[in-house]
Design an enzyme around this catalytic site. Sequence first.
Site, mmCIF file in Angstrom:
data_model
loop_
_atom_site.group_PDB
_atom_site.id
_atom_site.type_symbol
_atom_site.label_atom_id
_atom_site.label_comp_id
_atom_site.label_asym_id
_atom_site.label_seq_id
_atom_site.Cartn_x
_atom_site.Cartn_y
_atom_site.Cartn_z
ATOM 1 N N GLU A 17 0.907 -1.261 0.003
ATOM 2 C CA GLU A 17 0.121 0.036 -0.042
ATOM 3 C C GLU A 17 0.981 1.303 -0.101
ATOM 4 O OE1 GLU A 17 -2.916 -0.188 3.028
ATOM 5 O OE2 GLU A 17 -4.052 -1.864 2.023
ATOM 6 N N GLU A 75 -6.177 -8.032 -0.335
ATOM 7 C CA GLU A 75 -7.028 -7.951 0.991
ATOM 8 C C GLU A 75 -8.249 -7.909 0.754
ATOM 9 O OE1 GLU A 75 -5.270 -4.778 3.267
ATOM 10 O OE2 GLU A 75 -3.371 -5.490 3.213
#
Length: 534
Positions: A342, A446
């Site tokens: 991320e 995710e």
Amino acid sequence: MGLAFCKRAIAFLLSCWLLFCVACSVEGLHEDSKVRGVNLGGWLVIEGWIKPSLFDGIPNGEMLDGTEVQLKSVMLQKYVSADNGGGMNVTVDRDTPLSWETFRLWRVSESIFQFRTSQGQFLTCNGSGSVVTASAESASATETFYLERNKENRIHIKLKSGTYLQASNSNQLTADYPGTPGWDDNAATFEMTITANNLHGDYQLANGYGYNKGKEVLKKHRNTFITIEDFDFLYRNGINTVRIPVGWWIAFDPNPPAPFIDGSLEALDNAFSWALAYSIKCIIDLHAAPGSQNGMEHSASRDGTTGWSSPDFILQTLDVIEFLASRYAQHPSLLGIELLNEPWAATVPLDVLVSFYEQGYQIVRKYSSSAYVIFCQRIGDADPFELYQANLGSINTVVDLHYYNMFDPSFSNMSTLANIEFIYKSRESQIQALNSANGPLVFVGEWVNEWNQTTGTQTDYQNFGTAQLEVYNAASFGWAYWTLKNDRMHWDFEWNIRNNYLQLQLGCTSSRQISNIILLPVLVCCCFFQHHLL
């Protein structure tokens, strides 16, 4: 004639089925064609919201690294302000607190702190009789202040010499208060407001407890939060892969830089051994990089800022990738290495990230010709297609997407049905488009069976989870749920399974379903001709 046709049909359709299985399979997995994974979040990289009790024993736990505070002179009724957000003078003359009047704490001990401005400079004072400014680019002794605090959140600030700061009549912050102040409305007393205390990661835990107590807390956590019994549970529920977040300091174990605490490398070794015992594969995910790639607690940011894009931090990160690849590349349980989790689009330029990804790919290939190299999409204002337009690598590459129906205002008022429709319309179309792109495989690395609804029934959750599984099963690499264990029950994979909120279909649904679709008409055809020929 009919029998010959039947044989040709069988041969053709079996060929189609085999081509489908090969095209959709992930190299290295047993039986199942794609990743059906679970993240081991909150284990080797701490996220306080996953297990808040880890922070319960920190003295003065309200004032951890990165806590944002505002200071108001009780005598002048004005706020302390760093002019222009930092780099200039400090005044005590603002009626309303905004960003210039907000300071991020760097914790030295439970009562000793440094104050960082919104532009990154530190409050500094050269000694008794001096004026406080916000001009220091780094923090050392002259940027360190000692705090006294009462139950009403009134504080006194003093230098190591014992001299107290005060708000002067000329609206300056000066180190010249005579004597020791009381808690009345005097010039050396300030009202402190904590405006944010959102960071509860490895930095806050280790620096909050100190090394000895922090090691005790983390050792117990690492030994009990994830165990071999969890791998048994995952295996019995059809999970073939674990994605394991790690922090950059693992490469320095057993002597990581302060304040980080050793022991995560041993725990990762254990995970690989447990995975091998249950034929589960491992993805190592560099969740926290030097300098922080997104300013969040799960990247071990000290105060919410990001600095990863600097050349020095990128070189350090590549060294960490080299360490992980050299140690685990030949382990039979390794499936892949995710180079960075991320990265934040606002602070990580695409060209910088692409260059890093290209170098990281080459490092992994030095040690393995087949391990998957995984590139996480940038979060924030970025499109994952940008990574398909870059030539990141030619063998076993994957782009990781993170799908949450939250963290964005557009999800705030969505009904259960609207959330489900969003999965089928928006998520599915993006996965299909990326699957069709000539590039890396697609991984939903995710996702969670939770949304912004507060009144969802069990059936609502089952339907939402089923929709996600149906759509994410189509991703060419597979998916991984966030996360195995969590104090928030709907984020907890184990709780979802045990309480029937998430309904998994065991095995490789995609290839087996397609095989049934292909073979059933063949069997019918054969039965028909066999009956007539007899």
